[in-house]
Design an enzyme around this catalytic site. Structure first.
Site, short mmCIF file in Angstrom:
data_model
loop_
_atom_site.label_atom_id
_atom_site.label_comp_id
_atom_site.label_asym_id
_atom_site.label_seq_id
_atom_site.Cartn_x
_atom_site.Cartn_y
_atom_site.Cartn_z
N HIS A 33 0.84 -1.21 0.00
CA HIS A 33 0.00 0.00 0.00
C HIS A 33 0.88 1.25 0.00
O HIS A 33 0.60 2.24 0.68
CB HIS A 33 -1.00 -0.02 1.16
N ASP A 170 1.59 -3.23 -9.81
CA ASP A 170 1.27 -4.53 -10.41
C ASP A 170 1.59 -4.56 -11.90
O ASP A 170 2.24 -5.47 -12.40
CB ASP A 170 -0.22 -4.87 -10.21
N TYR A 220 -10.37 -0.96 -0.61
CA TYR A 220 -9.13 -0.47 -1.21
C TYR A 220 -9.27 1.03 -1.51
O TYR A 220 -8.42 1.84 -1.11
CB TYR A 220 -8.82 -1.25 -2.49
C1 GLA Z 1 -3.10 -3.96 -5.24
C2 GLA Z 1 -2.94 -2.77 -6.16
C3 GLA Z 1 -1.50 -2.25 -6.15
C4 GLA Z 1 -1.01 -2.03 -4.72
C5 GLA Z 1 -1.30 -3.24 -3.84
C6 GLA Z 1 -1.00 -2.97 -2.38
O1 GLA Z 1 -2.37 -5.04 -5.72
O2 GLA Z 1 -3.31 -3.09 -7.48
O3 GLA Z 1 -1.43 -1.07 -6.92
O4 GLA Z 1 -1.52 -0.86 -4.19
O5 GLA Z 1 -2.66 -3.64 -3.94
O6 GLA Z 1 0.35 -2.77 -2.20
#
Ligand code: GLA
Length: 389
Positions: A33, A170, A220
């Site tokens: 995060h 990601d 989220y």
């Molecule tokens: C998800 C989101 C990423 C990141 C993670 C937490 O995977 O897609 O962008 O924020 O959560 O680290």
């Protein structure tokens, strides 16, 4: 299954696929995060991922089929697209929408997807499908996007087409991943370094809690909002663009500006986690896996108590890991709210670990997790020769 994809393609479309592409999933070793707060993360691509087989058609339509889902779709080539419910093919449609909005000349395609990443488990199945689609379109139709542009447009799909305000980690890691390397990525500047992930006799275990991630998206987006509130408060006295522009020491001086207790907890996690990544990078480069493991546990505790994105399932895995001397460290990985945990386990003890964590988890939670020994793999690419997967 992946050996049979060519057959499956021919059965579906009555012709062979002309190209095959692959994009991996990812795990994040530490730095959770953090990406949407402009800090440092340490993800790596894994060998599980999404396969895409394609052949052009002359019908001006995109045909979508996936081995993993029953729903198929046939969508005409058109200037604009909108999201269709929660269907899996929204991800590729979002990518196509971006290409069309940017005047790229596409042609109809017959497409077959297959993913061996457990879906919705926090291993970035969505970034994987976005990037494999973007990479394939770019390659097939000579659209001229750089790899970094593919990463950014896939993030646009996630944020503006799908509606999840996620960061760039990601998409970046599944595009730029390198075999046996972790990426030290600065999410503000997008500078990165591929660091040797020589785990000194340890292997990376991925433990899927098999817990469906309900509410993950709304929670989220709530966390993203809380960080933005914290930033606004700090900006009263600090000239910063992101929470991660300051370290723990500076934060402690100005944290009184954040009056909401929950928001203060969230910001504290972010700033301390960013500092932990710096320490973790040092530990990894000096092969100090014990210290790396300690930082993983600290990261998990903070995600559980301050960021509140863990849950009994992920906690159970980490609880077990702490009792097992073959484990250097463990933590949840990805967004949380279910999904996967990772653990650094002594290579020769992996099977024992796998059995024991399964027994502990099953006893405590009531159903079994899935445990994988992960290999750190390369990023998105075309697979050739075609049939050899
Ligand atoms: C998800 C989101 C990423 C990141 C993670 C937490 O995977 O897609 O962008 O924020 O959560 O680290």
């Amino acid at each position: 299954m992946k050996e049979h994809l060519q057959q499956e393609f021919s059965k579906t479309y009555n012709k062979p696929a002309t190209s095959t592409y692959f994009s991996p999933g990812r795990v994040n070793l530490i730095g959770e995060h953090i990406d949407y707060n402009g800090g440092l993360v340490m993800p790596c691509a894994i060998t599980f991922g999404t396969y895409l087989l394609v052949a052009p058609n002359n019908d001006n339509v995109f045909r979508f089929k996936s081995v993993n889902f029953t729903d198929t779709a046939e969508i005409p080539l058109q200037p604009n697209y909108t999201k269709q419910g929660t269907e899996w093919y929204n991800y590729p449609i979002g990518v196509i929408a971006y290409f069309m909005q940017h005047d790229k000349e596409l042609q109809g395609l017959d497409m077959l997807y297959y993913g061996d990443i457990p879906i919705g488990s926090g291993l970035s199945s969505s970034a994987s499908i976005e990037i494999v689609t973007a990479f394939a379109l770019n390659d097939l139709f000579n659209c001229g996007f750089s790899k970094l542009e593919l990463v950014k447009l896939s993030k646009w799909v996630e944020n503006s087409f799908i509606g999840l305000n996620s960061g760039i980690m990601d998409q970046f890691s599944v595009a730029f991943g390198e075999k046996n390397k972790a990426l030290m990525l600065n999410c503000d500047t997008l500078e990165y370094e591929a660091v040797n992930s020589n785990l000194n006799g340890y292997v990376l275990a991925i433990i899927n809690t098999n817990k469906p991630r309900k509410l993950a998206e709304s929670k989220y987006n709530e966390r993203v909002q809380e960080c933005s509130t914290a930033l606004t408060s700090l900006k009263q006295e600090l000239d910063i663009n992101y929470l991660c522009d300051i370290d723990t020491q500076t934060f402690n001086k100005y944290s009184h500006l954040i009056t909401d207790e929950v928001v203060l907890k969230r910001a504290t996690h972010v700033i301390q986690e960013n500092d932990r990544v710096k320490l973790a990078a040092r530990a990894l480069s000096s092969n100090d896996l014990q210290e790396f493991g300690r930082l993983m546990y600290a990261s998990h505790d903070s995600l559980r108590d301050k960021y509140e994105v863990s849950g009994v399932e992920l906690d159970a895995v980490v609880e077990y890991a702490k009792t097992d001397t073959s484990v250097a460290g463990a933590r949840m990985t990805g967004a949380g709210f279910g999904g996967c945990a990772i653990a650094l386990v002594k290579g020769d003890q992996f099977d024992n670990f796998s059995e024991a964590v399964t027994a502990y988890y099953t006893h405590k939670i009531g159903y079994a997790p899935s445990v994988y020994k992960s290999l750190i793999g390369d990023g998105v690419r075309e697979l050739s020769p075609l049939v050899k997967l």
